[in-house]
Every structure is written in C-alpha cells, then in structure tokens.
Design a protein around this motif. Structure first.
Motif, PDB file in Angstrom:
ATOM      1  N   LEU A 158       1.038  -0.930  -0.142  1.00 26.05           N
ATOM      2  CA  LEU A 158      -0.155  -0.015   0.031  1.00 26.05           C
ATOM      3  C   LEU A 158       0.911   1.260   0.002  1.00 26.05           C
ATOM      4  O   LEU A 158       0.474   2.149  -0.521  1.00 26.05           O
ATOM      5  CB  LEU A 158      -0.791   0.088   1.208  1.00 26.05           C
ATOM      6  N   LEU A 159       1.874   1.143   0.633  1.00 23.53           N
ATOM      7  CA  LEU A 159       2.714   2.345   0.770  1.00 23.53           C
ATOM      8  C   LEU A 159       3.521   2.686  -0.480  1.00 23.53           C
ATOM      9  O   LEU A 159       3.731   3.719  -1.087  1.00 23.53           O
ATOM     10  CB  LEU A 159       4.148   1.994   2.056  1.00 23.53           C
ATOM     11  N   GLN A 160       3.847   1.397  -1.391  1.00 23.83           N
ATOM     12  CA  GLN A 160       4.555   1.650  -2.413  1.00 23.83           C
ATOM     13  C   GLN A 160       3.545   2.096  -3.659  1.00 23.83           C
ATOM     14  O   GLN A 160       3.965   2.867  -4.483  1.00 23.83           O
ATOM     15  CB  GLN A 160       5.172   0.340  -2.869  1.00 23.83           C
ATOM     16  N   LYS A 161       2.262   1.745  -3.425  1.00 20.13           N
ATOM     17  CA  LYS A 161       1.307   2.097  -4.403  1.00 20.13           C
ATOM     18  C   LYS A 161       1.070   3.517  -4.536  1.00 20.13           C
ATOM     19  O   LYS A 161       0.821   4.204  -5.590  1.00 20.13           O
ATOM     20  CB  LYS A 161      -0.103   1.422  -4.090  1.00 20.13           C
ATOM     21  N   TYR A 162       0.943   4.149  -3.488  1.00 18.52           N
ATOM     22  CA  TYR A 162       1.011   5.536  -3.456  1.00 18.52           C
ATOM     23  C   TYR A 162       2.050   6.400  -2.920  1.00 18.52           C
ATOM     24  O   TYR A 162       1.783   7.631  -2.810  1.00 18.52           O
ATOM     25  CB  TYR A 162      -0.291   5.770  -2.322  1.00 18.52           C
ATOM     26  N   ASP A 163       3.221   5.785  -2.838  1.00 20.81           N
ATOM     27  CA  ASP A 163       4.438   6.454  -2.743  1.00 20.81           C
ATOM     28  C   ASP A 163       4.431   7.145  -1.359  1.00 20.81           C
ATOM     29  O   ASP A 163       4.759   8.459  -1.492  1.00 20.81           O
ATOM     30  CB  ASP A 163       4.761   7.508  -3.877  1.00 20.81           C
ATOM     31  N   PHE A 164       3.946   6.704  -0.271  1.00 19.83           N
ATOM     32  CA  PHE A 164       3.542   7.301   0.872  1.00 19.83           C
ATOM     33  C   PHE A 164       4.663   7.006   1.832  1.00 19.83           C
ATOM     34  O   PHE A 164       5.117   5.792   2.187  1.00 19.83           O
ATOM     35  CB  PHE A 164       2.257   7.045   1.276  1.00 19.83           C
ATOM     36  N   ASP A 165       5.120   7.976   2.542  1.00 19.84           N
ATOM     37  CA  ASP A 165       6.202   7.732   3.448  1.00 19.84           C
ATOM     38  C   ASP A 165       5.468   7.821   5.163  1.00 19.84           C
ATOM     39  O   ASP A 165       4.966   8.860   5.372  1.00 19.84           O
ATOM     40  CB  ASP A 165       7.188   8.841   3.490  1.00 19.84           C
ATOM     41  N   MET A 166       5.690   6.778   5.880  1.00 22.05           N
ATOM     42  CA  MET A 166       5.114   6.656   7.080  1.00 22.05           C
ATOM     43  C   MET A 166       5.383   7.732   8.118  1.00 22.05           C
ATOM     44  O   MET A 166       4.987   8.093   8.923  1.00 22.05           O
ATOM     45  CB  MET A 166       5.314   5.381   7.705  1.00 22.05           C
ATOM     46  N   ARG A 167       6.672   8.422   7.624  1.00 23.59           N
ATOM     47  CA  ARG A 167       6.942   9.579   8.488  1.00 23.59           C
ATOM     48  C   ARG A 167       5.914  10.654   8.469  1.00 23.59           C
ATOM     49  O   ARG A 167       6.150  11.669   9.394  1.00 23.59           O
ATOM     50  CB  ARG A 167       8.449   9.973   8.231  1.00 23.59           C
ATOM     51  N   ASN A 168       5.173  10.738   7.536  1.00 21.45           N
ATOM     52  CA  ASN A 168       4.109  11.721   7.249  1.00 21.45           C
ATOM     53  C   ASN A 168       2.800  11.288   7.654  1.00 21.45           C
ATOM     54  O   ASN A 168       1.742  11.913   7.416  1.00 21.45           O
ATOM     55  CB  ASN A 168       3.984  12.151   5.712  1.00 21.45           C
ATOM     56  N   ALA A 169       2.814  10.261   8.651  1.00 19.17           N
ATOM     57  CA  ALA A 169       1.485   9.395   8.962  1.00 19.17           C
ATOM     58  C   ALA A 169       1.034  10.236  10.227  1.00 19.17           C
ATOM     59  O   ALA A 169       0.216   9.506  10.806  1.00 19.17           O
ATOM     60  CB  ALA A 169       1.733   8.175   9.045  1.00 19.17           C
ATOM     61  N   GLU A 170       1.467  11.227  10.757  1.00 17.21           N
ATOM     62  CA  GLU A 170       0.769  11.502  12.045  1.00 17.21           C
ATOM     63  C   GLU A 170      -0.588  11.751  12.289  1.00 17.21           C
ATOM     64  O   GLU A 170      -1.249  11.360  13.106  1.00 17.21           O
ATOM     65  CB  GLU A 170       1.619  12.981  12.706  1.00 17.21           C
ATOM     66  N   GLY A 171      -1.313  12.467  11.082  1.00 17.28           N
ATOM     67  CA  GLY A 171      -2.459  12.436  11.172  1.00 17.28           C
ATOM     68  C   GLY A 171      -3.313  11.325  10.661  1.00 17.28           C
ATOM     69  O   GLY A 171      -4.652  11.437  10.884  1.00 17.28           O
TER      70      GLY A 171
END
Length: 330
Positions: free
Chosen positions: A235-248
C-alpha cells in the motif's frame, strides 16, 4: 528536576555548554522536531553553537521553515560538552544514530528534557515535566532567561505544541497549554503557517492512500469499540507514501463513531510498529504499550512488536482488546 527553579536550573546547564549536541527520538514526530529545533534556535540567539542530529531527517509534513541539522552521526562525541535529548522516554529510541540508544561517550553528559509521564529519568540530568508537549517544557526553560524568544524558535515550538495536542483537541490540552500557545504567538509565532503546514497541506496521493486504507484495511474487535488499520508495504509503494508523514492518519480512525480505541500497524524492522489512541479515559492504552516494552501517555501510546507477520500482530491486538475493555464493559 522537581523544584520550582527547574527552568532556570536547566537553562544554566544549557548555557554553560559552548557546543551542545541536540537530538530527539528516532522517527521523530512534530513535538520531537519542534522542541529540538526550537531549542536550537534559542541557543543560537544566546551565542551558542548547537549541533542538531536527526538521523531520519525531517519528514515533509514538518518542514515548516529552513532548519540547520545533520543526519550523519558525528565522528567524535568528545567534541560536544553537553548532549541534550528531547521528547524521548525510552533510551533505546534515542536518535543519536540510526540504530537508537545513547552512546557510552555521551551518558555522563546527557541532559534529558521530556514530558512523557513514564520517562524513568535515564540522563545524567533530567528535566521531566508532565505537560502537553516537550515544546512546552522548552518554552518555560527559554522564558526563564528573561530574553526575547526568536521568531524562528517560537514557530518551531508552536509546531510541537499544535501537533502533540492534535490542534488543541486531545485530552492533554489544559488551560496552561493555551497560555503557552498565546505566549508563543506574542513572541511572533505564525499560527497560520503552522496550521496550514500540518492540517491543510496534504498531498493528493496521501488522500488516495487514506481512502484505500479506510476502505479495505480496517479491522474490528469488541463489537466495534476497537478498530485498527494495517499499512502494508504494498500500500505504501502504491501511493509512494512515507510513514514519517503519517501523524494524522490515525486520527481518521479515531474519528470513526463508536471506535473508542484505535491502532495503526506498520512494518518497522525488525518488527511491527503499533501506534494506539484512546478516546475513552476508562480505557487507557499505555499499559498495553508497556507490556510490549513501549510507552507514551495514557491516551496515546506506541509499541514495537516482534512478530512473524501482520496476522500475528492483529491476533495480539484482538486478544489484548478483551483485556483493554475488561474494566469498562458494555
């Protein structure tokens, strides 16, 4: 430090150092970054030369303004006459290097500044105050100097205060929290800049990530009173999402009606990170975090679980959910 003079005592120790090293916990959140960079800006205004060490860098979410820091550990710890560790309740999570922990060479000159109530005080000196955010502790230390707080420092400290209170919505928000925020605004902090950066600056790909997470990756227990979401590497790879930005992200789960305790599960080598939030004071989550060598606050805590896969972590949460709600049956 428990006396009424703790802000001045801490300030004196900080100002006695010419080359302090500042760090926070690994995978820093807004309070860790805000309190560390805010203190660094204040010390520079006092003529000091602090070095800020952030091995994980600054996540996009918290890039409020230009900041001086380094990601690589120094080659010589002896170059620093004081090590300051902020917003870190567990020594193993200290961000002096990518592996965590406090180097032996720094232990005798370690000042810990923190607001977590479960911090055991592992520094040579410990400034531990149970307030809304470590940024609030730093603010009181800076104010004890009697000098003006630089605008850049005020901005960073307000970032820490806003993020750790969820925009002044969480249970850790007290009357003094608002007073601290007001003093930061008086010092020149920009609420508009902080709020827009944290709450109104979400990349579109993150919104798509959150939509799929809610649609397909949420699990339930205790008749809907507990919910958790599983963040897979795919899922992270699919949306190029960095969990460091996941606070909210976890707040999306917290907003679900009927869900009193929520959790976010993600991969963090060598195990799995479980972030937890409760909105029911009768069902705190910190004791569960302690059970798995984590920590935090009564209503917001986290832990790292050694497990073979996501399914095992979910099984642990489902099993523990019965214990969580045992004292508040419905």
């Amino acid at each position: 430090m428990t006396t009424a003079e703790w802000p001045k005592e801490t300030l004196a120790r900080l100002l006695a150092a010419e080359r302090p090293l500042l760090a926070a916990h690994l995978k820093p959140d807004g309070d860790a970054i805000g309190s560390t960079l805010g203190l660094a800006e204040f010390l520079r205004s006092c003529g000091k030369t602090p070095t800020v060490l952030l091995p994980d860098g600054i996540p996009e979410l918290y890039r409020l303004r230009a900041a001086e820091f380094q990601t690589a550990a120094p080659s010589d710890w002896a170059a620093f006459d004081l090590a300051v560790l902020l917003d870190t309740a567990i020594a193993a999570r200290a961000g002096f290097g990518p592996e965590g922990g406090v180097p032996e060479a720094l232990r005798a000159k370690l000042l810990v500044i923190d607001h977590h109530p479960d911090n055991p005080g592992f520094g040579a000196w410990n400034c531990l105050q149970t307030v809304a955010a470590t940024a609030e502790v730093v603010l009181q230390v800076c104010e004890s100097s009697g000098t003006a707080i630089p605008r850049a420092a005020a901005d960073w400290l307000l970032l820490g205060l806003v993020t750790d209170t969820g925009g002044f919505r969480f249970d850790n928000t007290a009357a003094d929290t608002f007073r601290s925020a007001a003093r930061l605004l008086d010092a020149g902090a920009s609420l508009n800049r902080v709020v827009n950066q944290i709450f109104f600056n979400k990349p579109y790909r993150q919104q798509l990530f959150e939509a799929e997470l809610l649609s397909h990756h949420v699990r339930w227990a205790e008749n809907g009173r507990m919910a958790w979401a599983v963040v897979t590497p795919e899922l992270l790879q699919k949306y190029d999402f960095d969990m460091r930005n996941a606070e909210g992200v976890i707040d999306m789960l917290r907003a679900i009606a009927g869900a009193e305790v929520v959790a976010l599960i993600s991969r963090r080598d060598p195990g799995f990170r479980v972030s937890m939030r409760s909105k029911n004071p009768a069902v705190p989550v910190v004791e569960l975090a302690h059970k798995y060598h984590g920590g935090g606050h009564a209503m917001a805590a986290g832990m790292t679980v050694a497990a073979a896969g996501f399914e095992e972590v979910e099984a642990i949460l489902e099993r523990e959910s019965a214990n969580l709600f045992a004292g508040d049956p419905r």
